[in-house]
Design a protein around this motif. Structure first.
Motif, PDB file in Angstrom:
ATOM      1  N   GLY A  53       0.815  -1.204   0.000  1.00  0.00           N
ATOM      2  CA  GLY A  53       0.000   0.000   0.000  1.00  0.00           C
ATOM      3  C   GLY A  53       0.850   1.256   0.000  1.00  0.00           C
ATOM      4  N   SER A  54       0.203   2.354  -0.278  1.00  0.00           N
ATOM      5  CA  SER A  54       0.900   3.638  -0.284  1.00  0.00           C
ATOM      6  C   SER A  54       1.188   4.092   1.140  1.00  0.00           C
ATOM      7  N   ALA A  55       2.415   4.553   1.372  1.00  0.00           N
ATOM      8  CA  ALA A  55       2.787   5.030   2.715  1.00  0.00           C
ATOM      9  C   ALA A  55       1.952   6.235   3.127  1.00  0.00           C
ATOM     10  N   SER A  56       1.418   6.972   2.129  1.00  0.00           N
ATOM     11  CA  SER A  56       0.611   8.154   2.453  1.00  0.00           C
ATOM     12  C   SER A  56      -0.716   7.782   3.087  1.00  0.00           C
ATOM     13  N   GLU A  57      -1.112   6.486   2.997  1.00  0.00           N
ATOM     14  CA  GLU A  57      -2.371   6.047   3.586  1.00  0.00           C
ATOM     15  C   GLU A  57      -2.244   5.818   5.096  1.00  0.00           C
ATOM     16  N   VAL A  58      -1.042   5.838   5.633  1.00  0.00           N
ATOM     17  CA  VAL A  58      -0.809   5.582   7.053  1.00  0.00           C
ATOM     18  C   VAL A  58      -0.076   6.773   7.665  1.00  0.00           C
ATOM     19  N   ARG A  59      -0.665   7.318   8.743  1.00  0.00           N
ATOM     20  CA  ARG A  59      -0.036   8.434   9.460  1.00  0.00           C
ATOM     21  C   ARG A  59       0.422   7.942  10.825  1.00  0.00           C
ATOM     22  N   VAL A  60       1.625   8.334  11.201  1.00  0.00           N
ATOM     23  CA  VAL A  60       2.204   7.953  12.496  1.00  0.00           C
ATOM     24  C   VAL A  60       2.368   9.210  13.337  1.00  0.00           C
ATOM     25  N   SER A  61       1.826   9.193  14.564  1.00  0.00           N
ATOM     26  CA  SER A  61       1.918  10.355  15.463  1.00  0.00           C
ATOM     27  C   SER A  61       2.480   9.913  16.806  1.00  0.00           C
ATOM     28  N   LYS A  62       3.391  10.678  17.348  1.00  0.00           N
ATOM     29  CA  LYS A  62       3.984  10.361  18.654  1.00  0.00           C
ATOM     30  C   LYS A  62       3.097  10.929  19.756  1.00  0.00           C
ATOM     31  N   LEU A  63       2.907  10.147  20.816  1.00  0.00           N
ATOM     32  CA  LEU A  63       2.085  10.568  21.953  1.00  0.00           C
ATOM     33  C   LEU A  63       2.976  11.003  23.116  1.00  0.00           C
ATOM     34  N   PRO A  64       2.470  11.922  23.952  1.00  0.00           N
ATOM     35  CA  PRO A  64       3.263  12.416  25.084  1.00  0.00           C
ATOM     36  C   PRO A  64       3.152  11.523  26.319  1.00  0.00           C
ATOM     37  N   CYS A  65       3.317  10.222  26.141  1.00  0.00           N
ATOM     38  CA  CYS A  65       3.225   9.286  27.269  1.00  0.00           C
ATOM     39  C   CYS A  65       4.199   8.152  27.023  1.00  0.00           C
ATOM     40  N   GLY A  66       4.422   7.364  28.069  1.00  0.00           N
ATOM     41  CA  GLY A  66       5.316   6.220  27.979  1.00  0.00           C
ATOM     42  C   GLY A  66       4.541   4.920  27.921  1.00  0.00           C
ATOM     43  N   ALA A  67       5.170   3.874  27.412  1.00  0.00           N
ATOM     44  CA  ALA A  67       4.495   2.592  27.221  1.00  0.00           C
ATOM     45  C   ALA A  67       4.077   1.941  28.532  1.00  0.00           C
ATOM     46  N   THR A  68       4.675   2.350  29.661  1.00  0.00           N
ATOM     47  CA  THR A  68       4.359   1.732  30.957  1.00  0.00           C
ATOM     48  C   THR A  68       3.296   2.514  31.730  1.00  0.00           C
ATOM     49  N   GLN A  69       2.656   3.514  31.100  1.00  0.00           N
ATOM     50  CA  GLN A  69       1.715   4.384  31.805  1.00  0.00           C
ATOM     51  C   GLN A  69       0.256   3.998  31.547  1.00  0.00           C
ATOM     52  N   ASP A  70      -0.038   2.695  31.531  1.00  0.00           N
ATOM     53  CA  ASP A  70      -1.414   2.195  31.372  1.00  0.00           C
ATOM     54  C   ASP A  70      -2.112   2.823  30.172  1.00  0.00           C
ATOM     55  N   VAL A  71      -1.463   2.832  29.036  1.00  0.00           N
ATOM     56  CA  VAL A  71      -2.032   3.420  27.822  1.00  0.00           C
ATOM     57  C   VAL A  71      -3.193   2.544  27.352  1.00  0.00           C
ATOM     58  N   THR A  72      -4.392   3.149  27.196  1.00  0.00           N
ATOM     59  CA  THR A  72      -5.624   2.390  26.977  1.00  0.00           C
ATOM     60  C   THR A  72      -6.498   3.071  25.930  1.00  0.00           C
ATOM     61  N   PRO A  73      -7.033   2.332  24.949  1.00  0.00           N
ATOM     62  CA  PRO A  73      -7.975   2.919  23.992  1.00  0.00           C
ATOM     63  C   PRO A  73      -9.252   3.378  24.704  1.00  0.00           C
ATOM     64  N   PHE A  74      -9.834   4.491  24.226  1.00  0.00           N
ATOM     65  CA  PHE A  74     -11.052   5.046  24.811  1.00  0.00           C
ATOM     66  C   PHE A  74     -11.891   5.615  23.667  1.00  0.00           C
ATOM     67  N   GLY A  75     -12.679   4.732  23.007  1.00  0.00           N
ATOM     68  CA  GLY A  75     -13.375   5.151  21.798  1.00  0.00           C
ATOM     69  C   GLY A  75     -12.349   5.447  20.716  1.00  0.00           C
ATOM     70  N   ASP A  76     -12.346   6.687  20.213  1.00  0.00           N
ATOM     71  CA  ASP A  76     -11.318   7.077  19.246  1.00  0.00           C
ATOM     72  C   ASP A  76     -10.213   7.886  19.913  1.00  0.00           C
ATOM     73  N   ASN A  77     -10.201   7.921  21.237  1.00  0.00           N
ATOM     74  CA  ASN A  77      -9.178   8.629  22.000  1.00  0.00           C
ATOM     75  C   ASN A  77      -8.320   7.636  22.773  1.00  0.00           C
TER      76      ASN A  77
END
Length: 387
Positions: free
Chosen positions: A51-75
């Protein structure tokens, strides 16, 4: 010498090819042509499955992997040690709620419940607190649905089950059913979350015994089932049925915990990793081989999809750190690619992931409704999912 005084010379004749030699040369030409066509087809197929790389966007989040990162709907939610923060998929902070030290939380798609030793909070998708209370006894854990919150309160093997409205009004309580039991999990089900299931373990039994209880909230117990010695690890509700996954079988029950024996399926050697449940009709349950699921890492390449009474098998082009299903699409996340396949075709397309140089994905933390949440070491990113 000829009459003109010039020496005559013989013009060399082209040697005649034998029929066998001509046949061999013809075959070689055809083989070369076939190889060229095959190479073109291979290249075209490779382009079609990349697939085209333009179809996928990567964004960095201001948290660490050990901080109970959890999906919440689309947030996305995470806990930094004092507050719970809600982020957009792009990393912007929507809201923050202070909950103190040593807190834990659980969420539905629209509500959040957080607790410390004996303090509980409920807040909505906008971060507005609708209830908080301090209990005399410790809170083991809590679960929340669209209308109610359930809490396991008290000592480990003498818990009480409390059920409250989202504003804190108590609507149900069970004090005796779990004496000598360890409550493992709780969940709501039904069109309006009017039913509740619990999964508990008899810690004083001579053999492992997991017990499923079902309730109609605010009214009465509707059913009890001993699940036996196979460890039960997940209960989900789809198409009017409770599906209970153990290390050996998937059992099926109605809303009163009456078993449908004909729907029992052997899942030994496989583990449920994700599922999708539509408003109507059969859900889809995605499993991976237990041999490809490690304690600290995954290397998934084979998948099994259960839906209704049928099943399908899939092979991802390369090993993935995690996989999931959203709607009719299956996704696999490898260290460098996001794979997508329609559940019917089973043909995976690879999308390259543009992470910072030197970073590779090490873990899949979950899926929102439109993004994968991944970790690269302690850094966390969202990956937009191609459709």
């Amino acid at each position: 010498m000829t009459a003109t005084g010039r020496m005559s010379r013989q013009v060399p004749q082209k040697p005649q090819q034998s029929p066998r030699r001509r046949l061999v040369l013809t075959l070689l030409r055809w083989l070369a042509l076939i190889a060229a066509v095959a190479a073109v087809i291979w290249i075209v197929r490779g382009l079609r499955t990349m697939g085209s790389a333009s179809e996928v966007r990567v964004s960095k989040l201001p948290c660490g992997a050990t901080q109970d990162v959890t999906p919440f709907g689309d947030n996305i939610l995470y806990y930094d040690g004092t507050s719970i923060h809600c982020l957009t998929a792009g990393g912007g902070i929507r809201w923050s709620v202070p909950v103190g030290l040593g807190a834990h939380f659980s969420c539905s798609t629209s509500q959040v419940v957080a607790w410390t030793d004996n303090q509980v909070y409920i807040f909505d998708r906008s971060g507005h607190t609708t209830y908080n209370e301090t209990f005399r006894e410790p809170i083991q854990f809590a679960r929340i649905g669209s209308r109610y919150c359930a809490m396991a309160v008290g000592e480990d093997t003498e818990p009480q089950l409390l059920v409250k409205n989202l504003d804190g009004t108590q609507v149900d309580q069970e004090s005796d059913a779990y004496s000598g039991m360890l409550l493992l999990d709780i969940g709501f089900y039904g069109e309006a979350d009017q039913y509740l299931w619990t999964m508990a373990m008899d810690v004083y039994s001579t053999a492992i015994n997991t017990v499923l209880n079902t309730y109609q909230v605010g009214k009465m117990t509707t059913g009890v089932q001993d699940l036996g010695s196979f460890l039960a690890y997940k209960v989900l509700y789809e198409n009017g049925r409770l599906r209970v996954f153990t290390t050996q079988y998937m059992y099926t029950y109605d809303y009163k915990a009456v078993q449908d024996i004909s729907s029992t399926q052997l899942v030994h050697g496989w583990r449920l990793i994700d599922y999708t449940v539509p408003d109507r009709g059969n859900g889809s349950m995605l499993l991976a081989p237990t041999s490809q699921i490690g304690v600290s890492s995954m290397s998934i390449q084979e998948l099994r999809l259960l839906s209704g009474s049928g099943e399908r098998r899939y092979t991802i082009p390369s090993a993935c750190v995690g996989a999931g299903i959203i709607g009719r699409n299956i996704y696999g996340i490898s260290r460098q690619y996001c794979y997508r396949a329609d559940v019917d075709s089973g043909r995976f397309t690879a999308f390259s992931l543009s992470l910072p140089q030197g970073s590779t994905i090490t873990e899949l933390l979950g899926f929102t409704t439109s993004h994968a949440i991944v970790a690269a070491g302690d850094d966390v990113y969202t990956v937009s999912l191609p459709r």
